[in-house]
Design a protein around this motif. Structure first.
Motif, PDB file in Angstrom:
ATOM      1  N   LEU A 407       0.818  -1.213   0.000  1.00 47.28           N
ATOM      2  CA  LEU A 407       0.000   0.000   0.000  1.00 47.28           C
ATOM      3  C   LEU A 407       0.852   1.264   0.000  1.00 47.28           C
ATOM      4  CD1 LEU A 407      -2.862   1.269   0.269  1.00 47.28           C
ATOM      5  CD2 LEU A 407      -2.567   1.126   2.758  1.00 47.28           C
ATOM      6  N   HIS A 408       1.935   1.280   0.773  1.00 45.82           N
ATOM      7  CA  HIS A 408       2.671   2.526   1.024  1.00 45.82           C
ATOM      8  C   HIS A 408       3.938   2.703   0.195  1.00 45.82           C
ATOM      9  CE1 HIS A 408       0.243   3.993   4.396  1.00 45.82           C
ATOM     10  NE2 HIS A 408       0.109   2.728   4.752  1.00 45.82           N
ATOM     11  N   LEU A 409       4.506   1.625  -0.349  1.00 46.41           N
ATOM     12  CA  LEU A 409       5.745   1.780  -1.117  1.00 46.41           C
ATOM     13  C   LEU A 409       5.567   2.699  -2.326  1.00 46.41           C
ATOM     14  CD1 LEU A 409       8.687   1.157  -1.446  1.00 46.41           C
ATOM     15  CD2 LEU A 409       8.085  -0.988  -2.604  1.00 46.41           C
ATOM     16  N   PRO A 410       4.475   2.585  -3.094  1.00 47.71           N
ATOM     17  CA  PRO A 410       4.311   3.520  -4.220  1.00 47.71           C
ATOM     18  C   PRO A 410       4.299   4.991  -3.773  1.00 47.71           C
ATOM     19  CG  PRO A 410       2.804   1.676  -4.459  1.00 47.71           C
ATOM     20  CD  PRO A 410       3.401   1.571  -3.086  1.00 47.71           C
ATOM     21  N   ARG A 411       3.726   5.262  -2.603  1.00 48.24           N
ATOM     22  CA  ARG A 411       3.689   6.641  -2.085  1.00 48.24           C
ATOM     23  C   ARG A 411       5.096   7.121  -1.718  1.00 48.24           C
ATOM     24  NH1 ARG A 411      -1.396   5.950   2.142  1.00 48.24           N
ATOM     25  NH2 ARG A 411      -2.938   5.239   0.594  1.00 48.24           N
ATOM     26  N   LEU A 412       5.893   6.222  -1.150  1.00 54.98           N
ATOM     27  CA  LEU A 412       7.260   6.594  -0.786  1.00 54.98           C
ATOM     28  C   LEU A 412       8.094   6.890  -2.032  1.00 54.98           C
ATOM     29  CD1 LEU A 412       7.953   4.008   2.066  1.00 54.98           C
ATOM     30  CD2 LEU A 412       7.706   6.481   2.332  1.00 54.98           C
ATOM     31  N   LEU A 413       7.894   6.092  -3.078  1.00 54.37           N
ATOM     32  CA  LEU A 413       8.629   6.330  -4.326  1.00 54.37           C
ATOM     33  C   LEU A 413       8.212   7.674  -4.932  1.00 54.37           C
ATOM     34  CD1 LEU A 413       8.469   2.762  -5.936  1.00 54.37           C
ATOM     35  CD2 LEU A 413      10.332   3.769  -4.600  1.00 54.37           C
ATOM     36  N   LEU A 421      14.527  13.379  -2.970  1.00 57.66           N
ATOM     37  CA  LEU A 421      15.173  12.859  -1.767  1.00 57.66           C
ATOM     38  C   LEU A 421      15.604  11.413  -2.001  1.00 57.66           C
ATOM     39  CD1 LEU A 421      12.707  14.259   0.913  1.00 57.66           C
ATOM     40  CD2 LEU A 421      15.059  15.022   0.517  1.00 57.66           C
ATOM     41  N   PRO A 422      16.695  10.983  -1.376  1.00 56.01           N
ATOM     42  CA  PRO A 422      17.159   9.602  -1.545  1.00 56.01           C
ATOM     43  C   PRO A 422      16.257   8.626  -0.801  1.00 56.01           C
ATOM     44  CG  PRO A 422      18.535  10.725   0.063  1.00 56.01           C
ATOM     45  CD  PRO A 422      17.616  11.771  -0.500  1.00 56.01           C
ATOM     46  N   THR A 457      14.698  -1.930  15.581  1.00 59.47           N
ATOM     47  CA  THR A 457      14.015  -0.664  15.899  1.00 59.47           C
ATOM     48  C   THR A 457      14.841   0.212  16.827  1.00 59.47           C
ATOM     49  OG1 THR A 457      12.792  -1.809  17.658  1.00 59.47           O
ATOM     50  CG2 THR A 457      11.693  -1.570  15.532  1.00 59.47           C
ATOM     51  N   SER A 458      15.785  -0.384  17.572  1.00 55.38           N
ATOM     52  CA  SER A 458      16.654   0.427  18.430  1.00 55.38           C
ATOM     53  C   SER A 458      17.713   1.172  17.617  1.00 55.38           C
ATOM     54  CB  SER A 458      17.341  -0.454  19.478  1.00 55.38           C
ATOM     55  OG  SER A 458      18.332  -1.285  18.878  1.00 55.38           O
ATOM     56  N   VAL A 459      17.928   0.732  16.379  1.00 54.47           N
ATOM     57  CA  VAL A 459      18.979   1.328  15.537  1.00 54.47           C
ATOM     58  C   VAL A 459      18.397   2.319  14.534  1.00 54.47           C
ATOM     59  CG1 VAL A 459      20.744   0.818  13.801  1.00 54.47           C
ATOM     60  CG2 VAL A 459      20.496  -0.670  15.799  1.00 54.47           C
ATOM     61  N   VAL A 460      17.281   1.949  13.901  1.00 53.15           N
ATOM     62  CA  VAL A 460      16.731   2.809  12.849  1.00 53.15           C
ATOM     63  C   VAL A 460      15.966   3.980  13.461  1.00 53.15           C
ATOM     64  CG1 VAL A 460      16.592   0.870  11.258  1.00 53.15           C
ATOM     65  CG2 VAL A 460      14.595   1.450  12.672  1.00 53.15           C
ATOM     66  N   ARG A 461      15.652   4.959  12.619  1.00 56.55           N
ATOM     67  CA  ARG A 461      14.909   6.131  13.067  1.00 56.55           C
ATOM     68  C   ARG A 461      13.409   5.866  13.062  1.00 56.55           C
ATOM     69  NH1 ARG A 461      16.621   9.815   8.340  1.00 56.55           N
ATOM     70  NH2 ARG A 461      15.905   7.877   7.394  1.00 56.55           N
ATOM     71  N   GLY A 462      12.661   6.770  13.697  1.00 60.79           N
ATOM     72  CA  GLY A 462      11.210   6.624  13.734  1.00 60.79           C
ATOM     73  C   GLY A 462      10.577   6.734  12.369  1.00 60.79           C
ATOM     74  N   SER A 463      11.213   7.454  11.456  1.00 60.97           N
ATOM     75  CA  SER A 463      10.667   7.603  10.108  1.00 60.97           C
ATOM     76  C   SER A 463      10.959   6.406   9.213  1.00 60.97           C
ATOM     77  CB  SER A 463      11.232   8.865   9.456  1.00 60.97           C
ATOM     78  OG  SER A 463      12.656   8.806   9.406  1.00 60.97           O
ATOM     79  N   ASP A 464      11.897   5.541   9.619  1.00 59.46           N
ATOM     80  CA  ASP A 464      12.217   4.349   8.836  1.00 59.46           C
ATOM     81  C   ASP A 464      11.143   3.279   9.086  1.00 59.46           C
ATOM     82  OD1 ASP A 464      14.511   5.612   7.930  1.00 59.46           O
ATOM     83  OD2 ASP A 464      15.722   4.836   9.590  1.00 59.46           O
ATOM     84  N   ILE A 465      11.053   2.318   8.182  1.00 61.23           N
ATOM     85  CA  ILE A 465       9.962   1.344   8.237  1.00 61.23           C
ATOM     86  C   ILE A 465      10.534  -0.073   8.214  1.00 61.23           C
ATOM     87  CG2 ILE A 465       7.884   0.492   7.069  1.00 61.23           C
ATOM     88  CD1 ILE A 465       7.665   3.317   5.802  1.00 61.23           C
ATOM     89  N   LEU A 466      10.105  -0.883   9.183  1.00 61.34           N
ATOM     90  CA  LEU A 466      10.512  -2.285   9.263  1.00 61.34           C
ATOM     91  C   LEU A 466       9.348  -3.161   8.830  1.00 61.34           C
ATOM     92  CD1 LEU A 466      12.446  -4.579  10.127  1.00 61.34           C
ATOM     93  CD2 LEU A 466      11.512  -4.320  12.451  1.00 61.34           C
ATOM     94  N   VAL A 467       9.583  -4.053   7.873  1.00 63.12           N
ATOM     95  CA  VAL A 467       8.525  -4.895   7.307  1.00 63.12           C
ATOM     96  C   VAL A 467       8.961  -6.355   7.371  1.00 63.12           C
ATOM     97  CG1 VAL A 467       7.089  -5.366   5.287  1.00 63.12           C
ATOM     98  CG2 VAL A 467       7.942  -3.033   5.702  1.00 63.12           C
ATOM     99  N   ARG A 468       8.075  -7.215   7.889  1.00 66.03           N
ATOM    100  CA  ARG A 468       8.327  -8.654   7.815  1.00 66.03           C
ATOM    101  C   ARG A 468       7.710  -9.148   6.516  1.00 66.03           C
ATOM    102  NH1 ARG A 468       6.264 -13.602  11.800  1.00 66.03           N
ATOM    103  NH2 ARG A 468       7.660 -15.194  10.927  1.00 66.03           N
ATOM    104  N   VAL A 479      14.088   5.937   4.902  1.00 63.13           N
ATOM    105  CA  VAL A 479      13.490   7.103   4.248  1.00 63.13           C
ATOM    106  C   VAL A 479      14.477   8.270   4.260  1.00 63.13           C
ATOM    107  CG1 VAL A 479      11.533   8.718   4.303  1.00 63.13           C
ATOM    108  CG2 VAL A 479      11.210   6.316   4.978  1.00 63.13           C
ATOM    109  N   ASP A 480      14.577   8.970   3.120  1.00 63.93           N
ATOM    110  CA  ASP A 480      15.452  10.154   2.981  1.00 63.93           C
ATOM    111  C   ASP A 480      16.902   9.826   3.330  1.00 63.93           C
ATOM    112  OD1 ASP A 480      13.023  11.333   2.524  1.00 63.93           O
ATOM    113  OD2 ASP A 480      12.922  12.373   4.449  1.00 63.93           O
TER     114      ASP A 480
END
Length: 552
Positions: A407-413, A421-422, A457-468, A479-480
């Motif tokens: 659902l969200h990957l197309p929006r991020l692209l 933004l990278p 989650t202790s390493v990445v930022r709150g704006s980053d996304i973890l997906v199983r 993100v960015d």
């Protein structure tokens, strides 16, 4: 306690233009009318101001106008309107967390319920007014709350408590020089001392001392009113002074009542005019001038727009006077009229109390219904959020699931393109996860996946996304974030996983991860991008595992 007026001044309030129709001008005029006792005009100004605030969508200013309507209506003895306006103002003040406005309005509602002789409701509003005034630290609001509570407790027969509240307000008013609450406190105390001893036997101990205190407080109230050049307050104070002086046997004090009548007549204070005329008549009667007393009482009865309470007092006095003179037919006529008025007054009071309680319960029920609707809407929102979270969250690890990324990957692209933004991503795979399950069991395997997500989650930022994405494979969207930074984060993550205390799950357990990292080139499809990340992961695993490989 005679601390109310029901007149609307016959004359226009001075110094205020008739065409002043702005909100601020109307509210200023309404306040001026309140101070001089012109409550009919003051209420009309407040109603116009409330309509302006409603049209402008300014709820707070509308609450201020409604509160003013409430106080004017209470002073006019139109208590149902006073309660409706006050309750609506209170609802708005509480919704915007205005403790001061709520305190002032609760004090007005305490006064309205006091006038209706609904003392429990009056006390509840007075206590709440005091609590709110203390909470917001406003000294004047505290004084008004104390004054209203003094009136309520006096009506309840708790004289010492009533005096305590009034004296507290008086001390505060003296300290800060607040003329309005100073006058009100002095006048209230005069009335309390008078009301609680006037009907006692003349020789009862303490009666004369209480009347002397009433005189002293009334004299000071009169001085305050005259210093402030306020004829409305002066009329009140003159009446308050005449009563205890007459009770003490100073029958010549009817001159003060005569002066009060003159001031009231000059300024159009109808209620105060008739109250003063009753005192003049009482003075004639006490000084042995029954004929003049009868004429004065008849003038009271002849007054237009007369309050039932005042008319019944006049008929009772005439009954007694004619009985003393042996004119029994006239005495009987006034006695019958007195009882008829008293019955009407009690019926009207009971009817008014019933209506007022119905208004109170109706408004409270509406507020409860509104709160219930608000709570139900909030519950529906939370349920929707929970359903959305459940639909897009892996139940074991709490990471996002494949549906979320679809659902969200197309929006991020799209966002990366629009903002230049990278965007980078890494695919993580637990090395030899099948062996872990086979050797230590699936429960241990589940705990490995849960702990791994905590480490990530202790390493990445709150704006980053973890997906199983499936089994032991996870996708991290940075993100960015440029590729070099994302690769560094993955290397740090690899070290943290390797050094994690996995032995707390099983003593012999060791866990490592392999990662493939790639950034999006801005043109490729999401499928092609994920394929490049998978290819990098494959090279990491085939190259010995426990390593990070950056895609070409």
């Amino acid at each position: 306690m005679s601390t109310i007026s029901t007149e609307g001044a016959a004359r226009r309030s001075p110094g205020l233009a008739d065409d002043a129709e702005t909100y601020d001008a109307l509210m200023a005029r309404s306040e001026h009318c309140r101070q001089v006792g012109d409550h009919s005009t003051g209420r009309e100004c407040a109603k116009k101001a409330a309509a302006i605030a409603l049209a402008e969508g300014d709820a707070h200013r509308r609450a201020d106008a409604l509160s003013r309507i409430s106080v004017h209506s209470a002073r006019l003895s139109e208590l149902e309107q006073a309660v409706r306006a006050g309750k609506e103002a209170l609802r708005i003040y509480e919704s915007v967390d205005d403790m001061l406005g709520a305190s002032r309005t609760n004090a007005i509602l305490a006064f309205a319920f006091y006038l209706a002789d609904l003392l429990s409701e009056a006390a509840a509003h007075g206590i709440e007014a005091q609590r709110q005034a203390l909470a917001c630290g406003d000294a004047q609001a505290q004084r008004w709350a104390s004054l209203r509570l003094s009136m309520v407790y006096d009506a309840m027969g708790q004289t010492e408590t009533a005096i305590g509240f009034a004296e507290r307000a008086l001390a505060g008013a003296r300290q800060c020089g607040d003329a309005e609450t100073l006058f009100a406190a002095l006048n209230n105390l005069a009335e309390i001392y008078y009301d609680n001893c006037v009907d006692e036997p003349v020789d009862k101990p303490g009666r004369e001392e209480s009347l002397d205190l009433a005189v002293a407080r009334a004299r000071e109230a009169l001085a305050v009113a005259r210093a402030g050049r306020n004829p409305h307050r002066e009329t009140y104070a003159l009446n308050s002074l005449a009563r205890p002086l007459m009770a003490l046997g100073h029958h010549g004090s009817g001159g003060r009542a005569e002066l009060a009548r003159t001031i009231a007549d000059t300024n159009g204070y109808r209620f105060l005019y008739v109250s003063a005329l009753l005192l003049v008549a009482r003075g004639f009667r006490l000084s042995g001038r029954p004929t003049e007393a009868i004429e004065a009482y008849r003038s009271v009865i002849a007054a237009r727009d007369l309050e039932v309470m005042l008319e019944s007092e006049a008929h009772q006095a005439l009954y007694e006077l004619f009985k003393e003179r042996g004119e029994f037919e006239l005495a009987l006529s006034h006695h019958e009229k007195f009882h008829s008025l008293r019955t009407s007054e009690l019926t009207a009071r009971a009817d008014g109390q019933g209506k007022l309680l119905m208004v109170k319960y109706e408004l409270e029920a509406a507020q409860q219904q509104a709160r219930r609707a608000q709570l139900e809407a909030e519950m529906q929102r939370l349920r929707a959020e929970e359903l959305d979270r459940t639909a897009h969250t892996d139940p074991l690890t709490g990471a996002c699931n494949r549906r979320f990324i679809e659902l969200h990957l197309p929006r991020l692209l799209q966002r990366a393109v629009e903002k230049s933004l990278p965007l980078s991503a890494a695919m993580l795979d637990v090395d030899y996860f099948k062996r872990i399950n086979d050797r230590f069991g699936h429960a241990a395997g589940d705990r490995v996946l849960i702990d791994l997500c905590k480490v990530v989650t202790s390493v990445v930022r709150g704006s980053d996304i973890l997906v199983r994405v499936g089994g032991e494979e996870f996708l991290v969207l940075f993100v960015d974030t440029p590729l070099q930074v994302a690769g560094g984060v993955c290397e740090r993550l690899r070290h943290l996983v390797e050094s994690h205390p996995w032995h707390e799950i099983e003593p012999a357990l060791q866990v490592t991860v392999s990662s493939g990292v790639a950034d999006w080139d801005g043109a490729e499809s999401s499928t092609d991008w994920i394929a490049r990340i998978d290819a990098a992961l494959y090279r990491a695993k085939s190259g010995g595992r426990n390593r990070v490989v950056v895609a070409d």
